[in-house]
Write a protein that holds these residues in place. Structure first.
Motif, PDB file in Angstrom:
ATOM      1  N   GLU A 224       0.922  -1.059  -0.018  1.00 44.65           N
ATOM      2  CA  GLU A 224      -0.072   0.160  -0.009  1.00 44.65           C
ATOM      3  C   GLU A 224       0.848   1.129   0.003  1.00 44.65           C
ATOM      4  O   GLU A 224       2.119   1.269   0.433  1.00 44.65           O
ATOM      5  N   CYS A 225       0.258   2.408  -0.675  1.00 46.70           N
ATOM      6  CA  CYS A 225       1.039   3.537  -0.446  1.00 46.70           C
ATOM      7  C   CYS A 225       1.000   4.018   1.194  1.00 46.70           C
ATOM      8  O   CYS A 225       0.185   3.472   1.734  1.00 46.70           O
ATOM      9  N   ILE A 226       2.002   4.650   1.374  1.00 48.25           N
ATOM     10  CA  ILE A 226       2.281   5.302   2.728  1.00 48.25           C
ATOM     11  C   ILE A 226       1.810   6.661   3.026  1.00 48.25           C
ATOM     12  O   ILE A 226       2.131   7.400   2.027  1.00 48.25           O
ATOM     13  N   PRO A 227       0.989   6.851   3.976  1.00 48.98           N
ATOM     14  CA  PRO A 227       0.577   8.186   4.252  1.00 48.98           C
ATOM     15  C   PRO A 227       1.736   9.207   4.355  1.00 48.98           C
ATOM     16  O   PRO A 227       2.849   8.904   4.836  1.00 48.98           O
ATOM     17  N   LEU A 228       1.636  10.409   3.785  1.00 49.16           N
ATOM     18  CA  LEU A 228       2.861  11.229   3.718  1.00 49.16           C
ATOM     19  C   LEU A 228       3.257  11.737   5.366  1.00 49.16           C
ATOM     20  O   LEU A 228       4.483  11.855   5.420  1.00 49.16           O
ATOM     21  N   GLU A 229       2.418  11.713   5.909  1.00 46.46           N
ATOM     22  CA  GLU A 229       2.756  12.059   7.806  1.00 46.46           C
ATOM     23  C   GLU A 229       3.589  10.773   8.024  1.00 46.46           C
ATOM     24  O   GLU A 229       4.844  11.264   8.882  1.00 46.46           O
ATOM     25  N   ALA A 235      11.768   9.452   7.637  1.00 45.76           N
ATOM     26  CA  ALA A 235      12.684  10.172   7.168  1.00 45.76           C
ATOM     27  C   ALA A 235      13.408  10.594   8.409  1.00 45.76           C
ATOM     28  O   ALA A 235      14.753  10.505   8.493  1.00 45.76           O
ATOM     29  N   ASP A 236      12.772  11.139   9.207  1.00 44.05           N
ATOM     30  CA  ASP A 236      13.671  11.585  10.617  1.00 44.05           C
ATOM     31  C   ASP A 236      14.017  10.448  11.113  1.00 44.05           C
ATOM     32  O   ASP A 236      15.386  10.691  11.739  1.00 44.05           O
ATOM     33  N   TYR A 237      13.534   9.073  11.552  1.00 41.01           N
ATOM     34  CA  TYR A 237      13.946   8.149  12.209  1.00 41.01           C
ATOM     35  C   TYR A 237      15.476   7.726  11.420  1.00 41.01           C
ATOM     36  O   TYR A 237      16.507   7.449  12.023  1.00 41.01           O
ATOM     37  N   LEU A 252      14.689   5.262  -4.080  1.00 45.72           N
ATOM     38  CA  LEU A 252      13.360   4.536  -4.195  1.00 45.72           C
ATOM     39  C   LEU A 252      12.177   5.640  -4.627  1.00 45.72           C
ATOM     40  O   LEU A 252      11.324   5.573  -5.279  1.00 45.72           O
ATOM     41  N   TYR A 253      12.241   6.744  -3.523  1.00 46.27           N
ATOM     42  CA  TYR A 253      11.161   7.405  -3.263  1.00 46.27           C
ATOM     43  C   TYR A 253      11.206   8.542  -4.464  1.00 46.27           C
ATOM     44  O   TYR A 253      10.185   9.107  -4.927  1.00 46.27           O
ATOM     45  N   TYR A 254      12.375   9.103  -4.887  1.00 46.25           N
ATOM     46  CA  TYR A 254      12.359  10.204  -5.830  1.00 46.25           C
ATOM     47  C   TYR A 254      12.815   9.830  -7.025  1.00 46.25           C
ATOM     48  O   TYR A 254      12.490  10.496  -8.113  1.00 46.25           O
ATOM     49  N   CYS A 255      13.553   8.574  -7.201  1.00 41.87           N
ATOM     50  CA  CYS A 255      14.223   8.493  -8.448  1.00 41.87           C
ATOM     51  C   CYS A 255      13.471   7.038  -9.023  1.00 41.87           C
ATOM     52  O   CYS A 255      13.697   6.735 -10.178  1.00 41.87           O
ATOM     53  N   PHE A 256      12.725   6.152  -8.121  1.00 50.52           N
ATOM     54  CA  PHE A 256      12.083   5.030  -8.548  1.00 50.52           C
ATOM     55  C   PHE A 256      12.998   4.029  -9.014  1.00 50.52           C
ATOM     56  O   PHE A 256      12.754   3.147  -9.778  1.00 50.52           O
ATOM     57  N   ILE A 257      14.116   3.977  -8.250  1.00 50.78           N
ATOM     58  CA  ILE A 257      15.020   3.024  -8.727  1.00 50.78           C
ATOM     59  C   ILE A 257      14.551   1.631  -7.985  1.00 50.78           C
ATOM     60  O   ILE A 257      14.525   1.786  -6.765  1.00 50.78           O
ATOM     61  N   ARG A 258      14.778   0.754  -8.682  1.00 53.96           N
ATOM     62  CA  ARG A 258      14.365  -0.726  -8.068  1.00 53.96           C
ATOM     63  C   ARG A 258      15.535  -1.138  -6.931  1.00 53.96           C
ATOM     64  O   ARG A 258      16.683  -0.857  -7.390  1.00 53.96           O
ATOM     65  N   ASP A 401      11.580  20.469 -13.746  1.00 52.66           N
ATOM     66  CA  ASP A 401      10.427  20.069 -12.747  1.00 52.66           C
ATOM     67  C   ASP A 401      10.872  18.933 -11.516  1.00 52.66           C
ATOM     68  O   ASP A 401      10.483  19.148 -10.554  1.00 52.66           O
ATOM     69  N   ILE A 402      11.931  18.387 -11.836  1.00 52.72           N
ATOM     70  CA  ILE A 402      12.203  17.183 -10.796  1.00 52.72           C
ATOM     71  C   ILE A 402      13.459  17.800 -10.095  1.00 52.72           C
ATOM     72  O   ILE A 402      13.668  17.469  -8.933  1.00 52.72           O
ATOM     73  N   ILE A 403      14.470  18.633 -10.692  1.00 51.29           N
ATOM     74  CA  ILE A 403      15.657  18.676 -10.028  1.00 51.29           C
ATOM     75  C   ILE A 403      15.406  19.652  -8.782  1.00 51.29           C
ATOM     76  O   ILE A 403      16.024  19.354  -7.661  1.00 51.29           O
ATOM     77  N   GLY A 404      14.512  20.487  -8.819  1.00 50.66           N
ATOM     78  CA  GLY A 404      14.168  21.384  -7.724  1.00 50.66           C
ATOM     79  C   GLY A 404      12.958  20.554  -6.486  1.00 50.66           C
ATOM     80  O   GLY A 404      12.571  21.138  -5.903  1.00 50.66           O
ATOM     81  N   TYR A 405      12.694  19.337  -7.028  1.00 54.23           N
ATOM     82  CA  TYR A 405      11.507  18.846  -6.451  1.00 54.23           C
ATOM     83  C   TYR A 405      11.959  18.198  -4.883  1.00 54.23           C
ATOM     84  O   TYR A 405      13.032  17.674  -4.583  1.00 54.23           O
ATOM     85  N   ASP A 406      11.012  18.520  -3.972  1.00 51.13           N
ATOM     86  CA  ASP A 406      11.208  18.274  -2.612  1.00 51.13           C
ATOM     87  C   ASP A 406      10.168  17.739  -2.046  1.00 51.13           C
ATOM     88  O   ASP A 406       8.934  18.364  -1.682  1.00 51.13           O
ATOM     89  N   GLY A 407       9.871  16.406  -1.850  1.00 52.96           N
ATOM     90  CA  GLY A 407       8.575  15.793  -1.290  1.00 52.96           C
ATOM     91  C   GLY A 407       8.578  15.519   0.201  1.00 52.96           C
ATOM     92  O   GLY A 407       9.407  16.266   0.931  1.00 52.96           O
ATOM     93  N   ALA A 408       7.911  14.416   0.616  1.00 55.54           N
ATOM     94  CA  ALA A 408       7.633  14.315   2.085  1.00 55.54           C
ATOM     95  C   ALA A 408       8.856  13.901   2.668  1.00 55.54           C
ATOM     96  O   ALA A 408       9.062  13.980   3.872  1.00 55.54           O
ATOM     97  N   LEU A 409       9.445  12.770   2.047  1.00 55.46           N
ATOM     98  CA  LEU A 409      10.704  11.978   2.740  1.00 55.46           C
ATOM     99  C   LEU A 409      11.897  12.983   3.032  1.00 55.46           C
ATOM    100  O   LEU A 409      12.189  13.772   2.206  1.00 55.46           O
TER     101      LEU A 409
END
Length: 409
Positions: A224-229, A235-237, A252-258, A401-409
């Motif tokens: 399942e997808c993981i809630p962003l919180e 990430a903190d842990y 895995l999260y930003y580049c989708f590398i297997r 668009d992706i170079i400056g991308y900063d997500g929840a992780l």
């Protein structure tokens, strides 16, 4: 019974194979073992009996042929002599009453498995199989041997039939408590293995024909997808307890590398100036060289923990997930993820690979152009992937668009 007949049976019974307790024989020779037929009489009438090796039971088993339909003792004994003579000839020629075919055509199942293992090893060595494909088939064979050992003694290839396949799939799905997708994966393996047996002339047709997979509409996806919180908590842990593993989470999260691709990546595959990462075809699932974008967040963290300071030919993940010369097994990522999951009490449906699903979902929600997401993910259909590969093949630098991308992780 006449003395002559008793004498005949007494002398022939001394031939090899007259031990009804024999259980440890194997191979085609085991199926040829028998005890010579004898005629016997009791209060219920006359009958012929003998022992022959039953592969299903793994031991000698008694066979009885009643002759009460023959009226008169003399007629019955005369008839018994003719039947015994015919049975003895058949047994000497390799016939077995418990097998639906002549023993001369028997193939030992374990020998067929070993030949299959030699085949997949050659496919791996020749570059036709990826390491994970080879490992998968080896794992399926291991569990099949486990099933044979615990549940269903199988000595000959002819015993690898539809019932074997159905019962083995039930063993995987029910007794080993695996999910529907795993059960379907084993069915696919059985189909491949069946095809191998047919190609080698061991079987005339595939016993898996007509066995259906469990429809994907009928089972819930285990991952399942993981809630962003929760992603933020991960990430903190990791930043505090698992800093090297966090870089794998970023990829895995930003580049989708297997994960299996991560174990093969080297420092030289990263272009920090262009903000790109190139996955050579020999390292990727689809055997195609592809270039994706590296967000600055990923680059900066890699610099922070010293990834890009290592020699360019080092694997980015080696012993203890630090750069090094030795390639590791993807299982290392799962082990670290299990540590994180237990520490944070995460749901079992939140797998390490869930970070990829979650990252793609968040990127779409953050309004990154869909074609850029598909390019970055590399997981569309082959036809669509080819289109996007053609568009991105000559990219000199990463997508803005992706170079400056900063997500929840």
């Amino acid at each position: 019974m006449s003395k002559k007949m008793c004498s005949e049976n007494s002398s022939t019974s001394k031939k090899s194979g007259n031990n009804p307790n024999l259980t440890n024989q194997s191979g085609v020779q085991a199926a040829r073992q028998f005890d010579f037929p004898r005629y016997r009489e009791n209060a219920a009438g006359g009958y012929i009996e003998f022992y022959a090796y039953d592969p299903e039971k793994g031991k000698m088993r008694r066979k009885r042929i009643k002759l009460n339909r023959i009226k008169g003792i003399t007629n019955r004994r005369t008839y018994a002599r003719r039947v015994i003579k015919r049975l003895t000839e058949q047994l000497n020629n390799g016939w077995n009453p418990w097998i639906a075919k002549d023993t001369g055509d028997l193939i030992v199942f374990e020998e067929a498995i070993k030949r299959y293992e030699a085949h997949i090893e050659k496919m791996l060595a020749s570059g036709y199989f990826r390491k994970e494909t080879y490992d998968g088939y080896k794992s399926y064979v291991k569990i099949m041997r486990e099933y044979i050992s615990k549940k269903r003694p199988t000595y000959y290839v002819y015993q690898f039939d539809r019932k074997f396949c159905v019962d083995f799939l039930d063993y995987v799905f029910i007794e080993r408590n695996n999910g529907a997708q795993t059960r379907n994966n084993y069915l696919n393996f059985l189909r491949v293995f069946s095809g191998f047996l047919v190609d080698k002339g061991y079987l005339k047709s595939k016993p898996t024909d007509g066995i259906s997979p469990i429809s994907k509409r009928l089972y819930k996806k285990e991952r399942e997808c993981i809630p962003l919180e929760v992603v933020g908590r991960i990430a903190d842990y990791c930043r505090e307890k698992e800093p090297d593993f966090l870089f794998a989470c970023y990829l895995l999260y930003y580049c989708f590398i297997r994960p299996v691709e991560m174990t093969r990546l080297k420092v030289c595959h990263f272009n920090l100036k262009a903000c790109t990462l190139t996955i050579p075809g020999e390292l990727s699932k689809n055997k195609t060289t592809q270039t994706i974008t590296l967000p600055k967040k990923v680059i900066q963290y890699g610099i922070e923990i010293g990834i890009f300071s290592a020699p360019i030919d080092d694997f980015i993940f080696s012993y203890r997930l630090k750069p090094g010369r030795e390639e590791i097994d993807p299982k290392h990522f799962r082990d670290h993820w299990d540590n994180v999951r237990r520490a944070l009490n995460l749901k079992k449906e939140w797998k390490f690979y869930s970070l990829k699903d979650t990252g793609i979902t968040e990127m779409c929600d953050r309004k990154v152009a869909p074609r850029h997401v598909k390019d970055q993910a590399r997981h569309s259909s082959l036809a669509i992937t080819d289109i996007y590969l053609q568009k991105s093949a000559n990219k000199a630098s990463g997508n803005r668009d992706i170079i400056g991308y900063d997500g929840a992780l």
